[in-house]
Design an enzyme around this catalytic site. Sequence first.
Site, mmCIF file in Angstrom:
data_model
loop_
_atom_site.group_PDB
_atom_site.id
_atom_site.type_symbol
_atom_site.label_atom_id
_atom_site.label_comp_id
_atom_site.label_asym_id
_atom_site.label_seq_id
_atom_site.Cartn_x
_atom_site.Cartn_y
_atom_site.Cartn_z
ATOM 1 N N HIS A 250 0.831 -1.209 0.000
ATOM 2 C CA HIS A 250 0.000 0.000 0.000
ATOM 3 C C HIS A 250 0.867 1.261 0.000
ATOM 4 O O HIS A 250 0.471 2.292 0.528
ATOM 5 C CB HIS A 250 -0.897 0.040 1.245
ATOM 6 C CG HIS A 250 -1.831 -1.111 1.376
ATOM 7 N ND1 HIS A 250 -2.412 -1.464 2.592
ATOM 8 C CD2 HIS A 250 -2.305 -2.000 0.472
ATOM 9 C CE1 HIS A 250 -3.188 -2.520 2.416
ATOM 10 N NE2 HIS A 250 -3.143 -2.862 1.138
ATOM 11 N N HIS B 1 -6.965 -0.381 3.621
ATOM 12 C CA HIS B 1 -6.356 -0.879 2.402
ATOM 13 C C HIS B 1 -6.589 0.177 1.330
ATOM 14 O O HIS B 1 -7.578 0.907 1.344
ATOM 15 C CB HIS B 1 -6.969 -2.218 2.022
ATOM 16 C CG HIS B 1 -6.668 -3.295 3.016
ATOM 17 N ND1 HIS B 1 -6.172 -4.521 2.669
ATOM 18 C CD2 HIS B 1 -6.779 -3.327 4.369
ATOM 19 C CE1 HIS B 1 -5.988 -5.267 3.752
ATOM 20 N NE2 HIS B 1 -6.350 -4.546 4.808
#
Length: 621
Positions: free
Chosen positions: A558, A601
């Site tokens: 990420h 996320h």
Amino acid sequence: MIIPAEQLSNQSFDYIIVGKCVACTAGLTLAARLAEEPNVKVLVLEAGQANIDDPQLLRPAIYGVHLGNDSYSWDHKTIKQKHVDGRESSWHRGKGLGGSSSINFLCYTKPRLATSMGFTDFERLGNLGWNWKNLEQYFQRFEGFSEPTEEYKKRTGVKTETWNVGRQGPLKISFPASISEAEVRIQQAFLNNNLPPQGCHFLPNNYDPQNHKRTYATNAFYLPYKDRPNYKVAVGAHVNRVLTENTRNSSWSATGVEFFDEASGKVRTVNATKEVILSAGTLKTPQLLELSGFGRKDVLEKIDVPLKVELPGVGENVQDHIFLGISWELKDDVPFDTLDLLRDPAVAAKHLELHESGSGLHTIGVIGFAWNSFDMFAPQDKQADIYDKMKDAVAKIDDKAHPGLREQFEVAMERFEPGKAGSPGCEFISFPGFMSGPNTPEPGKRYASILVAMNHGFSRGTIHSTSSDPRKDPEIDAHYFEQSFDLNIHIEMLRFARKVANTSPMKEMVVKEVNPGLEIQTDEQWGGMAICFRAKDEGSADEMAVDWLKKTFSTTWHTAGSCSMMPREKNGVVDTNLKVYGTSNLRVVDLSIIPLHFASHSQSTVYAIAEKAADIIKAAA
């Protein structure tokens, strides 16, 4: 719509979107929205291949098989990390149309508590209008959530009545057909440790409930729009640099891009009449800017690229989410299956057949989450100690060397201030199978894992070109655990995860802990890890514990921040309209613009950034 790259030579398009890695997720989304205007010509250049209708991408529950596979992922690596015994880390990214949305773990989450933290922090750092109130509409624009049936809700305990989620968008989002009983028990164990229900819940996947396949940028923003005559895509097109010219007002104008055509082995150019948009991701967008003459003066001098605009923030402020897995062997008589059974080729073949009818293990997803702030589980003395370390870190910041960093740290510290509700950046994920190391699973055994993910790290990395060759990866330095309290926070989370495993109803299904293992048992050993990190006690159990953490933690892919949206004097690279400072028509639309990482996320935010960018660009046309 996919056209041979050789046909692009010296052609002109209104907008050229450069996609690679995760950002082709943003690139396809942006292209589809811009092409809604019939008189606008849009081109997407993707370095990977199309990979359309590939069952290896569409089939759920084959987590991680794409990583390291050259057909599906780019295998980027960090340099050896100083604070984790010289270990390199693999930063895989999706290779092909759809970017990393084609190979991720299908988890669909959005930043929580964003009205007070997360996105609203973007605005506090100087980005007017970038707050949750304004951004929420862009999430709902692409979301196509399918409500589960009442029977499903009753069976699983899923509650969606209060969700503010879009239901008409092109990206299909739903709960997978099956939820493992292992995840149900782990969720209840979290609740039994006094975590609030609003933090512990099941969340949906990028999952089509009609055909039980992955949904991602390609089947949401490419296939439904592929017949538009003004929306073109070329694959195998590796962009080398942005072509620019200096205008009368001393800013630079992007006139097109130069790219390498993989099919022919030739370098080609294509022209942009309105804008060039970089959606190459946190790892590659800064490299493209540097190769085009935008960045730190010293970096460009080393690679012999003429400086056009000095932007010291290019490739700086890199932030990552990281996680560790703890795994437990389950009793032989537990009345449910886990994904471990797919390691048996005969069982795996059976479940491939079952998937065609919408059943079997490929209809199980990663859906169990506990999002919590540090104060919800960490002892008060630990909270105070870590907060004091954060204050010490702020005091040591050299404002001249790192403009804007002090302000970031001060905002980030509020997420951990003792006695106040913090940001839910401490994430626990239940996984119905084995996901940890270094010990390996035994054939025929079933396992459950808790993944401990720390989303609010303070350590800042860098990504910089070391060569003028665009095919050579930039130097990626994550600076993992450079701030020691990043490690301390993770330690407390690991201790808490072990406590959850010893709580009903999870403990009744567990035989033993496999990783890190029985030799690391006591709270004192966990607590000693931070001390050991600073000064090893040779041969001690504490050293074994910290050694395990260093060797087995992983990125969650990420990564953000390398072209941050902040004021230019604070090392910003793009303004609030996502335009690169010093240019008139060069923008960045990907996760690299994030100035301060959030607790979620990242894929949903990538889509939202692209949706907002489309409105910005249309308004400027």
